[in-house]
Design a protein around this motif. Structure first.
Motif, PDB file in Angstrom:
ATOM      1  N   ARG A   1      -2.179  -1.602   7.170  1.00 47.22           N
ATOM      2  CA  ARG A   1      -2.403  -0.279   7.761  1.00 47.22           C
ATOM      3  C   ARG A   1      -1.046   0.375   7.980  1.00 47.22           C
ATOM      4  O   ARG A   1      -0.413   0.186   9.012  1.00 47.22           O
ATOM      5  CB  ARG A   1      -3.162  -0.396   9.084  1.00 47.22           C
ATOM      6  CG  ARG A   1      -3.292   0.915   9.844  1.00 47.22           C
ATOM      7  CD  ARG A   1      -4.023   1.974   9.043  1.00 47.22           C
ATOM      8  NE  ARG A   1      -3.879   3.303   9.625  1.00 47.22           N
ATOM      9  CZ  ARG A   1      -4.284   4.427   9.047  1.00 47.22           C
ATOM     10  NH1 ARG A   1      -4.850   4.357   7.851  1.00 47.22           N
ATOM     11  NH2 ARG A   1      -4.139   5.577   9.629  1.00 47.22           N
TER      12      ARG A   1
ATOM     13  N   LYS B   1       0.902   5.313   0.095  1.00 50.24           N
ATOM     14  CA  LYS B   1      -0.134   4.499  -0.529  1.00 50.24           C
ATOM     15  C   LYS B   1      -1.062   3.924   0.528  1.00 50.24           C
ATOM     16  O   LYS B   1      -0.611   3.497   1.601  1.00 50.24           O
ATOM     17  CB  LYS B   1       0.500   3.376  -1.337  1.00 50.24           C
ATOM     18  CG  LYS B   1       1.316   3.865  -2.526  1.00 50.24           C
ATOM     19  CD  LYS B   1       1.887   2.709  -3.319  1.00 50.24           C
ATOM     20  CE  LYS B   1       2.674   3.206  -4.524  1.00 50.24           C
ATOM     21  NZ  LYS B   1       3.255   2.099  -5.311  1.00 50.24           N
ATOM     22  N   PRO B   2      -2.371   3.909   0.264  1.00 49.19           N
ATOM     23  CA  PRO B   2      -3.316   3.364   1.243  1.00 49.19           C
ATOM     24  C   PRO B   2      -3.191   1.851   1.354  1.00 49.19           C
ATOM     25  O   PRO B   2      -2.557   1.188   0.541  1.00 49.19           O
ATOM     26  CB  PRO B   2      -4.680   3.773   0.672  1.00 49.19           C
ATOM     27  CG  PRO B   2      -4.443   3.890  -0.798  1.00 49.19           C
ATOM     28  CD  PRO B   2      -3.037   4.401  -0.950  1.00 49.19           C
ATOM     29  N   SER B   3      -3.833   1.329   2.390  1.00 45.41           N
ATOM     30  CA  SER B   3      -3.772  -0.107   2.628  1.00 45.41           C
ATOM     31  C   SER B   3      -4.622  -0.858   1.615  1.00 45.41           C
ATOM     32  O   SER B   3      -5.544  -0.320   1.012  1.00 45.41           O
ATOM     33  CB  SER B   3      -4.265  -0.415   4.041  1.00 45.41           C
ATOM     34  OG  SER B   3      -5.600   0.040   4.192  1.00 45.41           O
TER      35      SER B   3
ATOM     36  N   LEU C   1      -3.030   9.202   6.347  1.00 48.04           N
ATOM     37  CA  LEU C   1      -1.687   8.967   5.831  1.00 48.04           C
ATOM     38  C   LEU C   1      -1.099  10.262   5.276  1.00 48.04           C
ATOM     39  O   LEU C   1      -1.819  11.082   4.695  1.00 48.04           O
ATOM     40  CB  LEU C   1      -1.719   7.908   4.735  1.00 48.04           C
ATOM     41  CG  LEU C   1      -2.079   6.489   5.189  1.00 48.04           C
ATOM     42  CD1 LEU C   1      -2.167   5.569   3.980  1.00 48.04           C
ATOM     43  CD2 LEU C   1      -1.074   5.968   6.185  1.00 48.04           C
TER      44      LEU C   1
END
Length: 230
Positions: free
Chosen positions: A144, A78-80, A73
């Motif tokens: 995702r 922001k991550p999943s 990313l």
């Protein structure tokens, strides 16, 4: 690599091969090996500035992308997480449901024969399918995050906002023209024409215009670092 190279120009936001190939190359650029970099720099171009046999270049880059796996990313994204997937599901459904009703209204107003209107339960199915598609897209983006999901969600939001602004603008324009032409705005034919023709058309134009602009902007800005909140 010289600053005038194609990859360097892509890094500064310049267009080289076209929107699709440029976005793909910007995503892959940090992970390109030397051989692929040389191939990109030496790829033949046509006199009009487009790549010669661009489909072959696209296929090679997509094969490389599949071999490298998902790209990390961009900074600040922001991550999943399961919570973000749930939020994406709800937001996607909330944005797609009005879009489904708008599509159904446009079909009823402009494309379907009035005789068919009482016997079209399929329109409710269409609304449900659009809402579920938006919910699924939102959930997938939350689970995702991707460039395509980011652009799609921004495009849907832009369509809804543009449709409202376009409809209101067309209402004020129609009211102004009615006053200039001395047409009574309480006249049934004028009011019906504004509500059922001019406003939907203005909403459609405004929605499509803002959706395309926001989706294109989101697509191109996916790689840009997200500013930290103050």
């Amino acid at each position: 690599m010289p600053e005038t190279s194609r990859l360097a120009r892509l890094a500064t936001g310049q267009e080289v091969f076209g929107p699709t190939l440029d976005a793909l190359l910007r995503e892959l650029a940090p992970r390109l090996d030397q051989g692929t970099r040389v191939m990109v720099e030496a790829w033949p171009m046509q006199p009009d500035g487009t790549p010669k046999d661009g489909e072959a270049l696209f296929d090679r880059l997509m094969t490389l992308r599949g071999r490298l796996g998902p790209a990390p990313l961009p900074p600040g994204r922001k991550p999943s997480s399961p919570g973000r997937a749930l939020v994406g599901f709800l937001l996607g459904a909330a944005m797609a449901l009005p879009l489904g009703f708008l599509v159904a209204f446009i079909l009823l107003e402009f494309l379907l024969s009035p005789e068919l209107v009482p016997s079209i339960p399929g329109l409710w199915v269409l609304v449900a399918v659009i809402a579920l598609a938006g919910a699924a897209g939102g959930a997938r983006h939350g689970a995702r995050p991707t460039r395509l999901g980011h652009a799609a969600m921004r495009g849907i939001g832009g369509f809804l906002g543009g449709a409202i602004l376009g409809a209101l603008t067309s209402l004020f324009v129609a009211a102004g023209l009615g006053a200039v032409l001395d047409v009574s705005q309480r006249e049934g034919a004028f009011a019906m024409g504004v509500v059922f023709a001019i406003m939907p058309l203005g909403g459609l134009i405004g929605g499509l215009g803002l959706a395309l602009w926001m989706a294109r902007r989101a697509w191109r800005g996916w790689d840009q670092p997200v500013p930290a909140p103050p």
